[in-house]
Design a protein around this motif. Structure first.
Motif, PDB file in Angstrom:
ATOM      1  N   PRO A  15       0.835  -1.210   0.000  1.00 19.64           N
ATOM      2  CA  PRO A  15       0.000   0.000   0.000  1.00 19.64           C
ATOM      3  C   PRO A  15       0.864   1.251   0.000  1.00 19.64           C
ATOM      4  N   TRP A  16       0.739   2.028  -1.022  1.00 21.50           N
ATOM      5  CA  TRP A  16       1.666   3.131  -1.257  1.00 21.50           C
ATOM      6  C   TRP A  16       1.551   4.255  -0.239  1.00 21.50           C
ATOM      7  N   ILE A  17       0.370   4.556   0.277  1.00 22.57           N
ATOM      8  CA  ILE A  17       0.256   5.661   1.246  1.00 22.57           C
ATOM      9  C   ILE A  17       1.034   5.337   2.515  1.00 22.57           C
ATOM     10  N   ASP A  18       0.920   4.124   2.994  1.00 26.22           N
ATOM     11  CA  ASP A  18       1.668   3.738   4.200  1.00 26.22           C
ATOM     12  C   ASP A  18       3.174   3.825   3.955  1.00 26.22           C
ATOM     13  N   LYS A  19       3.621   3.411   2.779  1.00 25.53           N
ATOM     14  CA  LYS A  19       5.045   3.498   2.445  1.00 25.53           C
ATOM     15  C   LYS A  19       5.485   4.954   2.324  1.00 25.53           C
ATOM     16  N   PHE A  20       4.617   5.794   1.763  1.00 21.09           N
ATOM     17  CA  PHE A  20       4.902   7.225   1.654  1.00 21.09           C
ATOM     18  C   PHE A  20       5.069   7.842   3.041  1.00 21.09           C
ATOM     19  N   ILE A  21       4.176   7.513   3.950  1.00 23.62           N
ATOM     20  CA  ILE A  21       4.251   8.032   5.320  1.00 23.62           C
ATOM     21  C   ILE A  21       5.522   7.549   6.002  1.00 23.62           C
ATOM     22  N   THR A  22       5.816   6.269   5.879  1.00 24.46           N
ATOM     23  CA  THR A  22       7.017   5.705   6.498  1.00 24.46           C
ATOM     24  C   THR A  22       8.282   6.347   5.931  1.00 24.46           C
ATOM     25  N   HIS A  23       8.303   6.577   4.623  1.00 26.97           N
ATOM     26  CA  HIS A  23       9.455   7.207   3.972  1.00 26.97           C
ATOM     27  C   HIS A  23       9.662   8.626   4.510  1.00 26.97           C
ATOM     28  N   GLY A  24       8.568   9.347   4.737  1.00 27.11           N
ATOM     29  CA  GLY A  24       8.630  10.661   5.366  1.00 27.11           C
ATOM     30  C   GLY A  24       9.239  11.767   4.531  1.00 27.11           C
ATOM     31  N   ASN A  25       9.315  11.565   3.212  1.00 27.50           N
ATOM     32  CA  ASN A  25       9.938  12.574   2.364  1.00 27.50           C
ATOM     33  C   ASN A  25       9.314  12.505   0.979  1.00 27.50           C
ATOM     34  N   GLY A  26       8.443  13.465   0.643  1.00 29.72           N
ATOM     35  CA  GLY A  26       7.857  13.465  -0.690  1.00 29.72           C
ATOM     36  C   GLY A  26       6.601  14.300  -0.777  1.00 29.72           C
ATOM     37  N   ILE A  27       6.036  14.296  -1.969  1.00 37.09           N
ATOM     38  CA  ILE A  27       4.763  14.960  -2.258  1.00 37.09           C
ATOM     39  C   ILE A  27       3.896  13.934  -2.963  1.00 37.09           C
ATOM     40  N   CYS A  28       2.637  13.844  -2.561  1.00 39.65           N
ATOM     41  CA  CYS A  28       1.726  12.945  -3.255  1.00 39.65           C
ATOM     42  C   CYS A  28       0.433  13.669  -3.593  1.00 39.65           C
ATOM     43  N   LEU A  29      -0.179  13.230  -4.650  1.00 43.08           N
ATOM     44  CA  LEU A  29      -1.501  13.691  -5.067  1.00 43.08           C
ATOM     45  C   LEU A  29      -2.473  12.608  -4.670  1.00 43.08           C
ATOM     46  N   ILE A  30      -3.509  12.983  -3.939  1.00 41.65           N
ATOM     47  CA  ILE A  30      -4.449  11.976  -3.451  1.00 41.65           C
ATOM     48  C   ILE A  30      -5.863  12.541  -3.436  1.00 41.65           C
ATOM     49  N   ALA A  31      -6.811  11.688  -3.754  1.00 40.77           N
ATOM     50  CA  ALA A  31      -8.220  12.064  -3.654  1.00 40.77           C
ATOM     51  C   ALA A  31      -8.635  11.995  -2.188  1.00 40.77           C
ATOM     52  N   CYS A  32      -9.391  12.981  -1.758  1.00 41.72           N
ATOM     53  CA  CYS A  32      -9.897  12.986  -0.381  1.00 41.72           C
ATOM     54  C   CYS A  32     -10.910  11.853  -0.234  1.00 41.72           C
ATOM     55  N   SER A  33     -10.769  11.085   0.822  1.00 45.64           N
ATOM     56  CA  SER A  33     -11.684   9.961   1.027  1.00 45.64           C
ATOM     57  C   SER A  33     -11.816   9.653   2.511  1.00 45.64           C
ATOM     58  N   ARG A  34     -12.641   8.689   2.812  1.00 46.68           N
ATOM     59  CA  ARG A  34     -12.826   8.270   4.202  1.00 46.68           C
ATOM     60  C   ARG A  34     -12.043   7.006   4.516  1.00 46.68           C
ATOM     61  N   SER A  35     -11.063   6.691   3.717  1.00 47.15           N
ATOM     62  CA  SER A  35     -10.280   5.471   3.930  1.00 47.15           C
ATOM     63  C   SER A  35      -9.352   5.627   5.128  1.00 47.15           C
ATOM     64  N   GLY A  36      -8.956   4.508   5.688  1.00 48.58           N
ATOM     65  CA  GLY A  36      -8.008   4.511   6.796  1.00 48.58           C
ATOM     66  C   GLY A  36      -6.662   5.085   6.390  1.00 48.58           C
ATOM     67  N   SER A  37      -6.224   4.777   5.167  1.00 53.53           N
ATOM     68  CA  SER A  37      -4.943   5.294   4.682  1.00 53.53           C
ATOM     69  C   SER A  37      -4.979   6.809   4.557  1.00 53.53           C
ATOM     70  N   PHE A  38      -6.071   7.347   4.031  1.00 52.75           N
ATOM     71  CA  PHE A  38      -6.178   8.802   3.911  1.00 52.75           C
ATOM     72  C   PHE A  38      -6.186   9.445   5.293  1.00 52.75           C
ATOM     73  N   HIS A  39      -6.880   8.835   6.227  1.00 49.27           N
ATOM     74  CA  HIS A  39      -6.925   9.381   7.590  1.00 49.27           C
ATOM     75  C   HIS A  39      -5.531   9.403   8.214  1.00 49.27           C
ATOM     76  N   ARG A  40      -4.747   8.329   8.028  1.00 52.56           N
ATOM     77  CA  ARG A  40      -3.375   8.309   8.549  1.00 52.56           C
ATOM     78  C   ARG A  40      -2.538   9.418   7.914  1.00 52.56           C
ATOM     79  N   LEU A  41      -2.695   9.603   6.610  1.00 54.59           N
ATOM     80  CA  LEU A  41      -1.968  10.668   5.923  1.00 54.59           C
ATOM     81  C   LEU A  41      -2.395  12.031   6.466  1.00 54.59           C
ATOM     82  N   TRP A  42      -3.690  12.216   6.672  1.00 56.47           N
ATOM     83  CA  TRP A  42      -4.218  13.471   7.214  1.00 56.47           C
ATOM     84  C   TRP A  42      -3.602  13.781   8.580  1.00 56.47           C
ATOM     85  N   GLU A  43      -3.422  12.772   9.383  1.00 52.58           N
ATOM     86  CA  GLU A  43      -2.876  12.966  10.734  1.00 52.58           C
ATOM     87  C   GLU A  43      -1.359  13.173  10.738  1.00 52.58           C
TER      88      GLU A  43
END
Length: 152
Positions: free
Chosen positions: A73-101
């Motif tokens: 799952p790319w969002i979790d890897k993006f968060i773990t990496h801690g360095n980058g920019i991503c384009l994402i659709a706003c949603s109610r998914s758990g991954s989006f919520h983690r990214l939001w936080e």
């Protein structure tokens, strides 16, 4: 291996002159060139490109439906990496919520402004709002420097 490719080829579409894989679907949307130009940065990876890539995306590496980049799952890897920019659709998914936080900054891209490129090369909006999220101070500054929208 050849049979694996043939099984997937009927699910892919896009023609940039180097590879025609077309099944007539209309659910493929590609990030427009102006967004990359505004950010003025080369990305290490794009996790959602058509097979063969998109010529205007400045990414060193890309994942297509063949590698199933969106299921990594790319969002979790993006968060773990801690360095980058991503384009994402706003949603109610758990991954989006983690990214939001956890993301350091967000930039909204208004629906009238953000139009994606279809497989036919036309511009088209999508039904969900999209945002850019940044991890890392350098990437927050890149979003600010783009002056596309307010960074929060």
């Amino acid at each position: 291996m050849i049979l694996w490719w043939l099984a997937l080829s009927d699910r892919l579409d896009m023609d940039f002159g180097h590879d025609l894989i077309d099944n007539g679907t209309s659910d493929d949307y590609y990030t427009p060139p102006w967004l990359f130009k505004a950010l003025n940065v080369e990305f290490d990876m794009d996790v959602c490109v058509p097979a063969g890539g998109v010529p205007w995306i400045p990414a060193k590496q890309s994942l297509s439906i063949i590698e199933d980049g969106l299921m990594t799952p790319w969002i979790d890897k993006f968060i773990t990496h801690g360095n980058g920019i991503c384009l994402i659709a706003c949603s109610r998914s758990g991954s989006f919520h983690r990214l939001w936080e956890l993301a350091d900054a967000f930039m909204g891209l208004p629906l009238p402004l953000i139009k994606f490129v279809t497989a036919e090369g036309k511009s088209k909006g999508i039904f969900m709002p999209v945002i850019l999220a940044a991890m890392g101070d350098d990437n927050v500054q890149i979003m600010r420097d783009s002056k596309m929208s307010r960074v929060r």
